[in-house]
Design a protein around this motif. Structure first.
Motif, PDB file in Angstrom:
ATOM      1  N   GLY A   1       0.810  -1.211   0.000  1.00 29.86           N
ATOM      2  CA  GLY A   1       0.000   0.000   0.000  1.00 29.86           C
ATOM      3  C   GLY A   1       0.843   1.260   0.000  1.00 29.86           C
ATOM      4  O   GLY A   1       2.076   1.218   0.001  1.00 29.86           O
TER       5      GLY A   1
ATOM      6  N   TYR B   1       1.862  -2.405   6.440  1.00 28.42           N
ATOM      7  CA  TYR B   1       0.927  -1.837   5.478  1.00 28.42           C
ATOM      8  C   TYR B   1       0.991  -0.313   5.562  1.00 28.42           C
ATOM      9  O   TYR B   1       1.348   0.258   6.592  1.00 28.42           O
TER      10      TYR B   1
ATOM     11  N   ARG C   1      -6.946  -2.452   3.781  1.00 30.14           N
ATOM     12  CA  ARG C   1      -6.320  -3.546   3.032  1.00 30.14           C
ATOM     13  C   ARG C   1      -5.587  -4.505   3.958  1.00 30.14           C
ATOM     14  O   ARG C   1      -5.329  -5.644   3.592  1.00 30.14           O
TER      15      ARG C   1
END
Length: 614
Positions: free
Chosen positions: A213, A248, A276
């Motif tokens: 990400g 992330y 996510r």
């Protein structure tokens, strides 16, 4: 507005190595915590046996300090601030938990009715400086009286019958407090610990490993942990982090984990997306870390809504103040937190930040069902959601202008109707709509904005400086209706989010315009019928009956109507709106305008090492 409008017609705390139950500790557990004067340590005991308020206070008074530190009798716990309130809520298991607050004249109080400020007395005589009532409390609901106070869902309070002086026998668990006022933890009792560790097992502010990400926030999360308290969440996350090889990155602290179709109560703005990184319905946690960079020293307010637990820290910097449902950690002034599980936990902190880079850490824990978080920031000092319309997500960069809805130069037209003498008590919206034309009525024209309270019994105020209702009299009033109408001014084509905040049953209508959806629903029961939104269930979790709808509107003017029925207890009523994606402001006279956007707290985007394809 001399007759029913189309709106009316449209509605026919312990060491983390110890384990607690889901919420609450075993009967007789002794705790020590620094909630005494000047941060001194008192002694507390969990009492699981349900008793009336009178029985519980009498039993506490007969209980001498079990550790022999003072020889003093005990008393029902007296709550001096948000941290102590959360402590009581987490340590005692029960739907309601007795506290040592009363308005009984025999016990030092004075009948308060629905007044939150007058008449209430702690059994110790200590100052009554902190309060956290449910939206419609206190309300003296039972005719025989309600002279005792209990802590309920989300740590919010209500008055209940005490089982004496002719009042009903309501039985609840409780907590006993002894005024040991020790300079340090009382030996022999479980001492509470700081919420956050001095150092995390993994330093995410210096993360150089693999990442998924993009964005300024670096995140690690874990699933299936013990989420019975914020402390067990921290412990589970600490144990899991060293084994994680990938972090992330996200751009915004603004997400939820739940079925897309489910209504949400949380967040002052919309919370639209799922993360996510690994999160799920059920026990889980995530640590979010970012760096802030300022050109000069500044004061900022940080506003976090969450479900269920949250803690926020700027390492090396102490919070100046905290408000909402949460508070400052009594053992760590660098941390504010909220641990009373609710669909919309909220804590607002004010902090002075230096020039240069600072680190910010945000812990989110979910005990069951869905998880949710929204973090907004605004320059300056603010203590409530509606105290500024400059709340922005950290990292938001001002771009262009914002179109703010308002009402015309005519202002609002407001009618208040009181229940006629001998009339049937109102319980639902339709009861209010059926009041006869002959009902006692007060009217007001040219009202600047809808931001009302009952001066003798104010409820959950979301916007500063509310004014008295038309026809307001001394003390609290019940059983009345408010109808408000204005010309809504939309300065530019767009998607707008318009809402209403009240403690009771209410409705909102924009004439001949169809609502797209409910964007926020603290009642969990909003219905949309054409151009009208309404709800009969305002306080599922003790919160105000706030709901917000999304609607597409062209530049121009529209008739807007608000309808509110007060059944019993404190009163608040406000009507507000914003362009989608921005925090609301009150729909005020001459308020439809276009203004420059502002930026949020500036964040530094980290160097990201992408994770290899698998």
């Amino acid at each position: 507005m001399n007759r029913l409008s189309p709106l009316l017609a449209a509605l026919a705390l312990a060491p983390v190595t110890l384990q607690a139950s889901d919420i609450g500790w075993p009967d007789g557990t002794l705790f020590t915590a620094p909630f005494g004067p000047g941060g001194t340590w008192n002694l507390y005991k969990v009492v699981s046996t349900p008793m009336t308020w009178t029985e519980a206070q009498s039993a506490a008074e007969r209980s001498v300090d079990p550790l022999g530190k003072t020889g003093k009798p005990g008393h029902l716990v007296c709550i001096s601030g948000a941290a102590e309130n959360m402590f009581v809520y987490q340590k005692v298991e029960g739907r309601w938990i007795w506290a040592g607050l009363t308005d009984s004249e025999k016990r030092g109080g004075k009948e308060a009715g629905s007044d939150r400020n007058g008449g209430w007395h702690w059994v110790t005589g200590e100052p009554y400086t902190f309060q956290l009532w449910r939206s419609s409390e206190p309300n003296e609901y039972h005719a025989t009286g309600e002279d005792g106070v209990a802590v309920g869902h989300a740590g919010r309070w209500l008055d209940m019958s005490i089982g004496a002086d002719g009042q009903m026998e309501t039985k609840n668990p409780s907590m006993i407090e002894w005024e040991t006022r020790s300079p340090g933890p009382v030996p022999g009792a479980l001492k509470i610990e700081p919420v956050l560790p001095k150092k995390w097992a993994v330093d995410l502010s210096a993360w150089k490993g693999e990442s998924i990400g993009e964005g300024a926030w670096t995140v690690m999360s874990t699933l299936d942990l013990d989420a019975s308290s914020i402390w067990t969440v921290v412990q589970g996350l600490q144990e899991a982090m060293p084994a994680e090889t990938t972090a992330y990155h996200i751009a915004w602290m603004n997400y939820r984990v739940e079925p897309p179709s489910k209504k949400t109560a949380g967040g002052w703005m919309e919370i639209p997306n799922n993360p996510r990184f690994p999160m799920q319905m059920g026990p889980c946690a995530a640590l979010h870390v970012a760096k802030v960079k300022l050109d000069k020293p500044e004061t900022w307010s940080v506003n976090v809504h969450c479900d269920d637990y949250v803690a926020i820290r700027f390492p090396g910097h102490k919070w100046k103040s905290a408000s909402g449902l949460g508070g400052i950690d009594p053992l760590d002034a660098e941390t504010i937190y909220q641990e009373c599980g609710t669909g919309d936990g909220n804590v607002i902190g004010v902090i002075d930040l230096p020039a240069g880079e600072s680190t910010v850490e945000v812990l989110l824990g979910s005990s069951q069902y869905d998880a949710m978080i929204q973090m907004l920031t605004a320059p300056g000092e603010h203590a409530m959601d509606g105290s500024t319309d400059q709340w922005r997500k950290p990292g938001h960069t001002a771009k262009g202008t914002v179109a703010w809805p308002g009402v015309s130069s005519k202002g609002w037209s407001v009618i208040r109707k009181n229940l006629p003498a001998g009339g049937k008590l109102m319980e639902k919206l339709m009861d209010g709509m059926a009041l006869p034309e002959s009902a006692p009525t007060v009217t007001a024209e040219g009202v600047e904005k809808i931001n009302y309270i009952d001066s003798g019994a104010p409820s959950d105020i979301k916007f500063p400086n509310p004014v008295e209702l038309p026809g307001d009299e001394p003390g609290g009033q019940d059983q009345f209706v408010v109808m408000a109408q204005a010309e809504l001014v939309i300065p530019r084509d767009g998607t707008y989010q318009i809402g209403i905040n009240s403690d009771n049953r209410c409705a909102l209508r924009i004439a001949d315009q169809k609502w797209k959806r409910t964007m926020r629903d603290q009642t969990y029961h909003v219905k949309i019928e054409g151009d009208t939104m309404h709800s009969e269930e305002p306080e599922t979790m003790g919160m105000a009956g706030q709901f917000v709808g999304e609607i597409e509107l062209k530049k121009g003017s529209y008739t807007i109507e608000a309808f509110y029925v007060n059944v019993k207890g404190p009163t608040v009523l406000s009507v507000f709106g914003a362009l989608a994606g921005f925090p609301p402001r009150l729909l005020a006279k001459d308020g439809g305008r276009i203004e420059p956007d502002v930026s949020g707290l500036p964040l530094v985007k980290p160097v990201i090492v992408p994770a290899p394809e698998r």
